[in-house]
Structure formats: C-alpha cells, structure tokens
Design a protein around this motif. Structure first.
Motif, PDB file in Angstrom:
ATOM      1  N   TYR A   1      28.324  75.333  58.518  1.00 44.68           N
ATOM      2  CA  TYR A   1      28.483  74.015  59.215  1.00 44.68           C
ATOM      3  C   TYR A   1      27.207  73.380  59.443  1.00 44.68           C
ATOM      4  O   TYR A   1      27.217  72.179  59.292  1.00 44.68           O
ATOM      5  CB  TYR A   1      29.212  74.212  60.688  1.00 44.68           C
ATOM      6  CG  TYR A   1      30.770  74.272  60.402  1.00 44.68           C
ATOM      7  CD1 TYR A   1      31.493  73.022  59.732  1.00 44.68           C
ATOM      8  CD2 TYR A   1      31.506  75.221  60.705  1.00 44.68           C
ATOM      9  CE1 TYR A   1      32.766  72.976  59.755  1.00 44.68           C
ATOM     10  CE2 TYR A   1      33.104  75.218  60.592  1.00 44.68           C
ATOM     11  CZ  TYR A   1      33.716  74.049  60.056  1.00 44.68           C
ATOM     12  OH  TYR A   1      35.103  74.039  59.894  1.00 44.68           O
ATOM     13  N   ALA A   2      26.272  74.264  60.155  1.00 44.17           N
ATOM     14  CA  ALA A   2      25.031  73.424  60.905  1.00 44.17           C
ATOM     15  C   ALA A   2      24.209  72.783  59.275  1.00 44.17           C
ATOM     16  O   ALA A   2      23.786  71.811  59.595  1.00 44.17           O
ATOM     17  CB  ALA A   2      24.155  74.506  61.459  1.00 44.17           C
ATOM     18  N   LYS A   3      24.405  73.462  58.464  1.00 46.23           N
ATOM     19  CA  LYS A   3      23.471  73.064  57.267  1.00 46.23           C
ATOM     20  C   LYS A   3      24.206  71.877  56.940  1.00 46.23           C
ATOM     21  O   LYS A   3      23.503  70.955  56.257  1.00 46.23           O
ATOM     22  CB  LYS A   3      23.380  74.165  56.220  1.00 46.23           C
ATOM     23  CG  LYS A   3      22.614  73.848  54.895  1.00 46.23           C
ATOM     24  CD  LYS A   3      22.563  74.932  54.005  1.00 46.23           C
ATOM     25  CE  LYS A   3      21.756  74.580  52.755  1.00 46.23           C
ATOM     26  NZ  LYS A   3      21.679  75.825  51.978  1.00 46.23           N
ATOM     27  N   SER A   4      25.485  71.764  56.768  1.00 46.91           N
ATOM     28  CA  SER A   4      26.310  70.677  56.325  1.00 46.91           C
ATOM     29  C   SER A   4      26.013  69.299  57.179  1.00 46.91           C
ATOM     30  O   SER A   4      25.895  68.324  56.665  1.00 46.91           O
ATOM     31  CB  SER A   4      27.751  71.016  56.206  1.00 46.91           C
ATOM     32  OG  SER A   4      28.419  71.068  57.566  1.00 46.91           O
ATOM     33  N   TRP A   5      25.501  69.528  58.405  1.00 46.53           N
ATOM     34  CA  TRP A   5      25.150  68.523  59.239  1.00 46.53           C
ATOM     35  C   TRP A   5      23.804  68.086  59.327  1.00 46.53           C
ATOM     36  O   TRP A   5      23.324  67.598  60.089  1.00 46.53           O
ATOM     37  CB  TRP A   5      25.700  68.828  60.506  1.00 46.53           C
ATOM     38  CG  TRP A   5      27.165  69.038  60.698  1.00 46.53           C
ATOM     39  CD1 TRP A   5      28.019  68.277  59.992  1.00 46.53           C
ATOM     40  CD2 TRP A   5      28.000  69.779  61.618  1.00 46.53           C
ATOM     41  NE1 TRP A   5      29.389  68.604  60.357  1.00 46.53           N
ATOM     42  CE2 TRP A   5      29.146  69.553  61.213  1.00 46.53           C
ATOM     43  CE3 TRP A   5      27.473  70.579  62.637  1.00 46.53           C
ATOM     44  CZ2 TRP A   5      30.320  70.543  61.973  1.00 46.53           C
ATOM     45  CZ3 TRP A   5      28.591  71.373  63.293  1.00 46.53           C
ATOM     46  CH2 TRP A   5      29.909  71.198  62.901  1.00 46.53           C
ATOM     47  N   GLY A   6      23.105  68.948  58.475  1.00 45.49           N
ATOM     48  CA  GLY A   6      21.694  68.715  58.534  1.00 45.49           C
ATOM     49  C   GLY A   6      20.602  69.546  59.273  1.00 45.49           C
ATOM     50  O   GLY A   6      19.545  69.128  59.856  1.00 45.49           O
ATOM     51  N   SER A   7      21.228  70.346  59.807  1.00 41.29           N
ATOM     52  CA  SER A   7      20.475  71.243  61.235  1.00 41.29           C
ATOM     53  C   SER A   7      20.293  72.718  60.734  1.00 41.29           C
ATOM     54  O   SER A   7      21.350  73.229  59.939  1.00 41.29           O
ATOM     55  CB  SER A   7      21.400  71.193  62.259  1.00 41.29           C
ATOM     56  OG  SER A   7      20.859  72.114  63.480  1.00 41.29           O
ATOM     57  N   SER A   8      19.573  73.321  61.274  1.00 37.19           N
ATOM     58  CA  SER A   8      19.442  74.996  61.263  1.00 37.19           C
ATOM     59  C   SER A   8      19.904  75.483  62.693  1.00 37.19           C
ATOM     60  O   SER A   8      19.736  76.739  62.462  1.00 37.19           O
ATOM     61  CB  SER A   8      18.022  75.419  60.816  1.00 37.19           C
ATOM     62  OG  SER A   8      17.178  74.746  61.940  1.00 37.19           O
ATOM     63  N   ARG A   9      20.342  74.908  63.656  1.00 39.56           N
ATOM     64  CA  ARG A   9      20.584  75.372  64.863  1.00 39.56           C
ATOM     65  C   ARG A   9      21.886  75.877  65.104  1.00 39.56           C
ATOM     66  O   ARG A   9      22.851  75.000  64.708  1.00 39.56           O
ATOM     67  CB  ARG A   9      20.191  74.456  65.856  1.00 39.56           C
ATOM     68  CG  ARG A   9      20.586  74.859  67.486  1.00 39.56           C
ATOM     69  CD  ARG A   9      19.968  73.664  68.611  1.00 39.56           C
ATOM     70  NE  ARG A   9      20.408  74.169  69.848  1.00 39.56           N
ATOM     71  CZ  ARG A   9      21.434  73.690  70.521  1.00 39.56           C
ATOM     72  NH1 ARG A   9      22.044  72.869  69.945  1.00 39.56           N
ATOM     73  NH2 ARG A   9      21.614  73.975  71.640  1.00 39.56           N
ATOM     74  N   ILE A  10      22.275  77.071  65.597  1.00 39.24           N
ATOM     75  CA  ILE A  10      23.524  77.451  65.642  1.00 39.24           C
ATOM     76  C   ILE A  10      23.327  77.973  67.173  1.00 39.24           C
ATOM     77  O   ILE A  10      22.375  78.448  67.690  1.00 39.24           O
ATOM     78  CB  ILE A  10      24.008  78.554  64.697  1.00 39.24           C
ATOM     79  CG1 ILE A  10      23.087  79.963  64.885  1.00 39.24           C
ATOM     80  CG2 ILE A  10      24.273  77.971  63.490  1.00 39.24           C
ATOM     81  CD1 ILE A  10      23.634  80.862  63.876  1.00 39.24           C
ATOM     82  N   TYR A  11      24.548  78.068  67.968  1.00 42.87           N
ATOM     83  CA  TYR A  11      24.737  78.688  69.282  1.00 42.87           C
ATOM     84  C   TYR A  11      26.115  79.007  69.554  1.00 42.87           C
ATOM     85  O   TYR A  11      27.076  78.570  68.863  1.00 42.87           O
ATOM     86  CB  TYR A  11      24.104  77.524  70.175  1.00 42.87           C
ATOM     87  CG  TYR A  11      24.909  76.259  70.084  1.00 42.87           C
ATOM     88  CD1 TYR A  11      25.873  76.076  70.942  1.00 42.87           C
ATOM     89  CD2 TYR A  11      24.747  75.017  69.048  1.00 42.87           C
ATOM     90  CE1 TYR A  11      26.883  74.942  71.049  1.00 42.87           C
ATOM     91  CE2 TYR A  11      25.387  74.140  69.236  1.00 42.87           C
ATOM     92  CZ  TYR A  11      26.526  73.788  70.046  1.00 42.87           C
ATOM     93  OH  TYR A  11      27.451  72.908  70.104  1.00 42.87           O
ATOM     94  N   THR A  12      26.081  79.727  70.769  1.00 40.79           N
ATOM     95  CA  THR A  12      27.407  80.087  71.367  1.00 40.79           C
ATOM     96  C   THR A  12      27.441  79.595  72.627  1.00 40.79           C
ATOM     97  O   THR A  12      26.419  79.690  73.268  1.00 40.79           O
ATOM     98  CB  THR A  12      27.760  81.491  71.225  1.00 40.79           C
ATOM     99  OG1 THR A  12      26.821  82.314  71.843  1.00 40.79           O
ATOM    100  CG2 THR A  12      28.007  82.079  69.729  1.00 40.79           C
ATOM    101  N   PRO A  13      28.414  79.091  73.265  1.00 42.58           N
ATOM    102  CA  PRO A  13      29.891  78.858  72.596  1.00 42.58           C
ATOM    103  C   PRO A  13      29.782  77.487  71.814  1.00 42.58           C
ATOM    104  O   PRO A  13      29.297  76.445  72.487  1.00 42.58           O
ATOM    105  CB  PRO A  13      30.928  79.101  73.714  1.00 42.58           C
ATOM    106  CG  PRO A  13      30.163  78.536  74.824  1.00 42.58           C
ATOM    107  CD  PRO A  13      28.820  78.993  74.621  1.00 42.58           C
ATOM    108  N   GLN A  14      30.045  77.607  70.687  1.00 40.12           N
ATOM    109  CA  GLN A  14      30.423  76.367  69.872  1.00 40.12           C
ATOM    110  C   GLN A  14      31.724  76.080  69.521  1.00 40.12           C
ATOM    111  O   GLN A  14      32.356  76.852  68.967  1.00 40.12           O
ATOM    112  CB  GLN A  14      29.411  76.175  68.934  1.00 40.12           C
ATOM    113  CG  GLN A  14      29.309  74.842  68.046  1.00 40.12           C
ATOM    114  CD  GLN A  14      28.507  75.003  66.796  1.00 40.12           C
ATOM    115  OE1 GLN A  14      28.905  75.772  65.904  1.00 40.12           O
ATOM    116  NE2 GLN A  14      27.521  73.823  66.518  1.00 40.12           N
TER     117      GLN A  14
END
Length: 245
Positions: free
Chosen positions: A94-107
C-alpha cells in the motif's frame, strides 16, 4: 482453503449478514460503503484504541472490517500470535503504491484508497462516512453454498477477487513487551488470503463458495475483497463481502 477449483469467479460485496433457516434461499441486494483494513500488532502500545475502534466498525451494517496483524513489532519482546509476514508485505505494498516507504501501526486503510491513523477516532469516522463502493451484489445462501453475483460496470477496470478468512473474536493475554499484563480482545482477525480469480467489467461474474471447506475448524467468517491493482500493487477496492454462518 478451497479443495476444488472454482469457475465463473465473482466479486461480492456485503455487510455482515446472518441468514435464518426460513430465509436460506432468499436473495439479498446489498451495498456496503466501506472496507476498513486495520494494520495492528499485539506489541504496539498505541494499538489497543484502534483495535477497539475496529470492533465498533465491525458492528455496522455498511462496513466490512478486517484486522491484519503485522510481524515487525515482534522484536520488542512479544510475538504477535496472529502476525504474518504477508500482512506486513501488504501494508508495505500500500505504502509503495502511494509513493511512500513509511509504514506504521495502528494504520487503517479505507477502500484501498485512503490511510488514516487508526487511533484517531475523528479521522477514521470522517474517512468512513465519506467512503463509497461502486458495486452492489446479490447474495444467496443455499445449503452450504454461498452464491454471489455482481453485474458488469463498463466504466471500471477489471479487478482481482480475494478470499479472506478471519476469526470474529480472539482473547489474548499479553505477557511481555509494551502491552505486558493486558488481556486483549481482538476482532475480525485475518488468518489468510488467497486469489480466487478476476471480476471483468464487461461481463460481471458469478461465484459459488463451499462454506464448510473454506471455513474449516479454525475460522468463523469469510470476506471477499474485489480490488484493482496498480503495477502489481493494491489499488482501489470496488466491493467486499463479509459473511459469518
């Protein structure tokens, strides 16, 4: 797991439906507005409010709620009992599809299109209320077979049909890590995902699901998520079904 091949595959979207014995052959026409995917972890100290919020969303007739437990918090001292690397990979996609490398919780991801911090109640509620899904589904239960039918809609792109299995409730006592000592209730816990096939915008689709084979002994419900792809990464969700016998 489905033990035999399925043909005429179809996407479905439905809010939680319980069939009485007197209505087992009744066809229902249902249009939920949102699919909410929560990326969470038992080792995340800020996740319990989001877990509780997902439980409340799952009670709504117009929301399909799914909890994906990720594994990248396991290093802090408690291994999440439901985490899978594949779920962390889904969040990264999902993050990559939005042009980002950031992931976090809770999302929380709403309809595959919008991400919000899962513990921010106002932001979540606003995202859900503004959400909509473009396809409706006819759903019929006959014996052990669940039939879903979705008509064509030529102005949409084709999409992948996913089968998702889940547990509607699990009680966990966390012994170590940031949530040590807490007894947690988790709902809509995803246990697995697999591709069923394609929904085609020009022809629609039909699908019959053998519930006993799909649910087995470990799962209490299924969801069908019809989702477009962008370069092999998850895109917008067009429809989703959640069913619990």
């Amino acid at each position: 797991m489905i033990a035999r091949p399925l043909s005429g595959l179809l996407l479905a979207l439905v809010a939680h439906v319980v069939f009485s014995s007197s209505a087992m052959a009744e066809t229902l026409h249902i249009t939920p507005k949102a699919v909410v995917e929560l990326f969470t972890s038992q080792g995340c100290s800020s996740c319990p409010p989001a877990d509780a919020m997902l439980t409340a969303l799952a009670d709504r007739d117009d929301v399909v709620a799914l909890a994906y437990h990720v594994d990248y918090w396991d290093y802090v001292g408690w291994k999440d009992t439901f985490a899978q690397e594949a779920f962390s990979d889904r969040q990264r996609a999902y993050a990559k599809s939005w042009g980002s490398s950031r992931i976090y919780t809770p999302q929380m991801v709403v309809n595959g299109a919008k991400a919000v911090v899962g513990s921010r109640r106002h932001d979540v509620q606003q995202a859900v209320e503004r959400a909509s899904l473009p396809l409706a589904v006819d759903l019929t239960l006959s014996g052990d077979m669940l039939k879903v039918v979705v008509p064509p809609k030529a102005d949409l792109s084709d999409a992948v049909v996913w089968l998702v299995t889940f547990k509607n409730r699990a009680d966990v006592k966390i012994e170590t890590g940031d949530n040590a000592g807490k007894s947690m209730v988790y709902t809509q816990v995803v246990t697995g995902r697999q591709v069923l096939g394609m929904w085609e915008s020009e022809s629609g689709a039909e699908l019959k699901i053998p519930l006993g084979e799909v649910l087995g002994d470990a799962n209490t419900g299924i969801a069908i998520v019809v989702q477009q792809e962008r370069g092999g990464m998850p895109g917008s969700i067009l429809a989703a079904a959640a069913y619990e016998p």
